[in-house]
Design an enzyme around this catalytic site. Structure first.
Site, short mmCIF file in Angstrom:
data_model
loop_
_atom_site.label_atom_id
_atom_site.label_comp_id
_atom_site.label_asym_id
_atom_site.label_seq_id
_atom_site.Cartn_x
_atom_site.Cartn_y
_atom_site.Cartn_z
N SER A 281 0.83 -1.20 0.00
CA SER A 281 0.00 0.00 0.00
C SER A 281 0.87 1.26 0.00
CB SER A 281 -0.97 -0.05 1.18
OG SER A 281 -1.97 0.92 1.05
N ASP A 304 -0.04 -4.25 -3.85
CA ASP A 304 -1.25 -3.42 -3.89
C ASP A 304 -0.92 -1.94 -3.64
OD1 ASP A 304 -3.82 -3.98 -4.65
OD2 ASP A 304 -4.59 -4.33 -2.63
N HIS A 360 -7.66 -5.67 -0.20
CA HIS A 360 -6.45 -4.95 0.20
C HIS A 360 -5.85 -5.53 1.48
CE1 HIS A 360 -3.75 -1.61 -0.29
NE2 HIS A 360 -4.09 -1.01 0.85
#
Length: 439
Positions: A281, A304, A360
């Site tokens: 992330s 991600d 996620h």
């Protein structure tokens, strides 16, 4: 009683689990999910019997894994990391997963809960959870190990990706999981010297100075703030790299934390020609920025990634090293993917794959310590079994690292995953893309 708590108790009665509801403060457009520990969505933890029924997976490689914490300096500019490493067989206890109550307070802040409520609930439900790595176990010498620096996501901290870090260490990597002090972690701290006016309640002359997650200020432009943070994150990753290589060279370092780990045992055990960076992330953005600025990172793995913090200069052909992007199916959106495509287009050493059925939160540890019903409802779990999802991610990562760090391993048996070929994985993205990035 707030509506949040009413909803909590209704769900708690259904599954004896803990949902933590939060309200988004993001300025990201509605179609663009906000990254972070719970992706700014309601979050649920395991039951008090988590340690019995839900467990962070052990490493599957040939090495037993140990871990220890390292902090240098007595100011915010120092380094703070958790090191995962191959260790000798030992009966040492497993390390605490969330080691201080202040992390519960930080998580409560991040999730917009009252601290007094959040701290008690976190402590009750996950206070006994451990990660399957032996605390301060003796390092296993005898070979040179590649080094992997790991960067956590928004609202997380150094211990929250232990499933990934432990797997990498079990396969023969030394992993330095950095805890960032850019105010993106739920909580972190540094140790400072006590002032002479303070009473001596212990033999230590140091005290913890806590830093909590900083939310956006009213009227603050998010991209500017996140880009500033990612620059600090890159510096912290580079400092961690410098620190481990300093230890590898035999130079003595002072760990301000109380630990009986013998850091001199690492001397000569790091292969300084085989170094990579990995993150999730916001940490995925940190990977990309780090590659553009630090050539000692021979390759990177971005899980991600949230591309908002990445500077415009990075897209101007400044990432020369190989890059693997592993996306979840449910998190990404078109403009974010288009930015990734700018980095990887026309370069066979840069790959993007998507794991089907994932969300996620399929990468951090929370997916393993949450119940099925609420875990899926609050997007901590996807449609795929979390153990299968993390195996796909880890296997693709290991195959990629073998190729680009020239490792003499058998990870090439997973090469097809890097090309998006195999069960529950596709090449590229599942997102429908416009021809060009929207203005």
């Amino acid at each position: 009683m707030s509506e949040t708590l009413r909803f909590f108790f209704r769900l708690h009665a259904q599954e004896a689990q803990l949902p933590l509801l939060c309200t988004s403060t993001s300025r990201v457009p509605p179609r663009c999910p906000q990254p972070g520990l719970a992706a700014k969505a309601p979050m649920e933890m395991g039951s008090r019997s988590t340690g019995k029924f839900y467990r962070i997976p052990e490493g599957k490689g040939p090495h037993t894994v140990g871990c220890t914490d390292l902090m240098t300096g007595d100011a915010v500019e120092g380094s703070f990391l958790r090191l995962y490493y191959p260790c000798d067989a030992t009966d040492n206890e497993e390390a605490a997963w969330i080691p201080d109550k202040e992390y519960y307070q930080g998580l409560s802040d991040f999730l917009n809960m009252y601290r007094v409520v959040g701290e008690r609930l976190f402590q009750y439900y996950v206070g006994s959870v451990t990660c399957p790595a032996k605390s301060n176990a003796a390092f296993k010498p005898g070979e040179k190990y590649p080094l992997l620096v790991f960067s956590h996501g928004l609202g997380a901290f150094r211990t929250i990706y232990s499933a990934i870090c432990i797997e990498m260490a079990s396969q023969g990597f030394i992993v330095a999981a950095v805890e960032h002090r850019d105010e993106s972690a739920s909580a972190t701290y540094y140790c400072k010297k006590k002032s002479v006016s303070e009473p001596e309640e212990s033999t230590s002359n140091m005290e913890k100075e806590w830093i909590y997650y900083r939310k956006l200020k009213t009227g603050e432009e998010e991209r500017c703030w996140r880009h500033k943070q990612v620059q600090q994150r890159v510096q912290e990753c580079t400092k961690a790299l410098d620190l481990i290589l300093k230890i590898n060279s035999g130079e003595k370092v002072t760990n301000v934390l109380n630990s009986n780990f013998d850091w001199s045992s690492l001397k000569g055990s790091v292969d300084n020609s085989r170094i990579a960076v990995m993150g999730h992330s916001f940490g995925g953005a940190t990977v990309i920025e780090s590659l553009s600025k630090e050539t000692r990172f021979r390759c990177g793995i971005s899980l991600d990634p949230w591309m908002l913090p990445v500077g415009d200069d990075v897209y101007q052909n400044s990432v020369q090293q190989p890059l693997l992007i592993i996306n979840s199916e449910k998190f990404q959106w078109a403009s974010n993917i288009l930015k990734m495509n700018k980095l990887i287009s026309n370069d066979t050493n840069k790959k993007m794959i998507t794991i089907k059925g994932t969300v996620h939160q399929s990468f951090p540890d929370f997916t393993f310590v949450s119940g099925d019903m609420i875990g899926r409802f609050f997007k901590l779990k996807g449609d795929i079994d979390p153990n299968e999802a993390i195996d796909i991610s880890n296997h693709a990562s290991l195959a990629f690292l073998q190729k680009h760090l020239s490792l003499n391993k058998d990870f090439d048996k997973w090469d097809s995953l890097v090309d998006g070929i195999g069960p529950n994985v596709i090449p590229g993205t599942n997102i429908d893309l416009p021809a060009t990035e929207p203005e």
